[in-house]
Design an enzyme around this catalytic site. Structure first.
Site, PDB file in Angstrom:
ATOM      1  N   SER A  21     -66.016  53.724  33.280  1.00 26.60           N
ATOM      2  CA  SER A  21     -64.985  52.815  33.796  1.00 26.60           C
ATOM      3  C   SER A  21     -63.632  53.520  33.756  1.00 26.60           C
ATOM      4  O   SER A  21     -63.577  54.759  33.739  1.00 26.60           O
ATOM      5  CB  SER A  21     -64.973  51.518  32.969  1.00 26.60           C
ATOM      6  OG  SER A  21     -64.199  50.525  33.605  1.00 26.60           O
ATOM      7  N   ASN A  22     -62.554  52.773  33.752  1.00 28.58           N
ATOM      8  CA  ASN A  22     -61.211  53.378  33.718  1.00 28.58           C
ATOM      9  C   ASN A  22     -60.270  52.421  32.985  1.00 28.58           C
ATOM     10  O   ASN A  22     -60.683  51.366  32.499  1.00 28.58           O
ATOM     11  CB  ASN A  22     -60.734  53.702  35.133  1.00 28.58           C
ATOM     12  CG  ASN A  22     -60.692  52.459  35.999  1.00 28.58           C
ATOM     13  OD1 ASN A  22     -59.932  51.533  35.741  1.00 28.58           O
ATOM     14  ND2 ASN A  22     -61.559  52.413  37.000  1.00 28.58           N
ATOM     15  N   ARG A  23     -58.996  52.779  32.937  1.00 25.19           N
ATOM     16  CA  ARG A  23     -58.042  52.080  32.067  1.00 25.19           C
ATOM     17  C   ARG A  23     -57.427  50.829  32.695  1.00 25.19           C
ATOM     18  O   ARG A  23     -56.544  50.209  32.099  1.00 25.19           O
ATOM     19  CB  ARG A  23     -56.901  53.037  31.684  1.00 25.19           C
ATOM     20  CG  ARG A  23     -57.330  54.173  30.768  1.00 25.19           C
ATOM     21  CD  ARG A  23     -56.156  55.106  30.507  1.00 25.19           C
ATOM     22  NE  ARG A  23     -54.983  54.360  30.077  1.00 25.19           N
ATOM     23  CZ  ARG A  23     -53.729  54.622  30.488  1.00 25.19           C
ATOM     24  NH1 ARG A  23     -53.491  55.592  31.318  1.00 25.19           N
ATOM     25  NH2 ARG A  23     -52.737  53.896  30.047  1.00 25.19           N
ATOM     26  N   SER A  24     -57.843  50.438  33.868  1.00 27.74           N
ATOM     27  CA  SER A  24     -57.198  49.272  34.503  1.00 27.74           C
ATOM     28  C   SER A  24     -57.445  47.994  33.698  1.00 27.74           C
ATOM     29  O   SER A  24     -58.567  47.715  33.276  1.00 27.74           O
ATOM     30  CB  SER A  24     -57.741  49.094  35.929  1.00 27.74           C
ATOM     31  OG  SER A  24     -57.226  47.913  36.491  1.00 27.74           O
ATOM     32  N   ALA A  88     -59.004  49.280  40.511  1.00 30.29           N
ATOM     33  CA  ALA A  88     -59.325  50.690  40.297  1.00 30.29           C
ATOM     34  C   ALA A  88     -60.848  50.804  40.330  1.00 30.29           C
ATOM     35  O   ALA A  88     -61.527  50.612  39.320  1.00 30.29           O
ATOM     36  CB  ALA A  88     -58.755  51.158  38.971  1.00 30.29           C
TER      37      ALA A  88
END
Ligand code: PMT
Length: 230
Positions: A21-24, A88
């Protein structure tokens, strides 16, 4: 107007408990949904996994993966006048997803990945008279890469943010963006709350929609529920 807004990250699972995943956090997308509802518009908010309350006056559709998000966008696009992709979206997913938690001993040393669909490019043929707004998350001067994405994804507007700044981009309540339009105009906004950035984007959409309503025979969609666009 009816706005379709995406927010947050997507999760790409490799087993039921592990994912890429990512930091959003969804803060930017939820601010967009709140600003649109505050301005009296209908809003469908397609949200990846985030820990935020649903803005009043919006319809929320929760999704997990990029493919789920694509399906929700395809479902709701027929009802929308404006699509804003602030999510994102993970560009890659593990090639295989195990049905049960992988044992440490059976974890592969290397993860095989495959590309996710690009949501904006997939729905581009369905754009018609709708406004399509994208975001560009870049490290360093975001404008050159944002201009490339604006053209490659057939957008009306791209909102470029430098996510290497500590007070902008991911997981903070403020953002510093440049609005770059397909007609060549651009506007650099100072550091603002994400809600004020969202209000500025909303004004741009409202002006553009009322301009095109005055200069063309734009058809009303007249729909407020999902349709079949897949
Ligand atoms: O959620 P927050 O913590 O508030 O953070 C806000 C944010 C940094 C996530 C937001 O401001 C932002 O920049 N969102 C876009 C992030 C991104 O994925 O940018 P990108 O440059 O990789 O993608 C360009 C555009 O294509 C985006 O509109 C994206 O939604 C879209 N995209 C990307 C990949 C994909 N497979 N399909 C897409 O449609």
């Amino acid at each position: 107007m009816h706005l379709l807004v995406t927010a947050g990250p997507t999760r790409e699972h490799l087993d039921p408990v592990r994912f890429l995943s990512n930091r959003s956090t969804g803060k930017m997308g939820f601010a967009l949904a709140a600003a649109a509802a505050e301005a009296g518009h209908a809003v469908t908010l397609v949200a990846g996994p985030v820990a935020l309350d649903t803005p009043p006056g919006t319809t929320r559709v929760d999704v997990v993966s990029a493919r789920d998000m694509l399906a929700a966008v395809q479902d709701w696009l027929p009802a929308a006048d404006v699509l804003i992709m602030s999510a994102a979206v993970a560009d890659w997913r593990p090639r295989r997803c195990a049905g049960i938690k992988l044992k440490k001993a059976s974890m592969p040393a290397t993860l095989e990945l495959e590309p996710n669909p690009d949501i904006l490019k997939t729905v581009a043929p369905l754009k018609g008279e709708r406004l399509f707004v994208g975001f560009a998350a870049e490290t360093g001067d975001p404008a050159p890469e944002a201009r490339r994405k604006l053209a490659a994804k057939g957008l009306d507007l791209i909102v470029a943010n430098d996510v290497s700044q500590t007070d902008a981009g991911f997981a903070v309540d403020t953002n510093r963006v440049v609005l770059i339009a397909a007609d060549g105009t651009s506007q650099a906004l100072p550091l603002m709350s994400k809600l004020d950035v969202a209000r500025a984007i909303m004004r741009w959409c409202e002006e553009r929609i009322s301009y095109s309503a005055g200069t063309s025979t734009r058809q009303e969609t007249g729909r407020s529920s999902p349709g079949a666009f897949r």
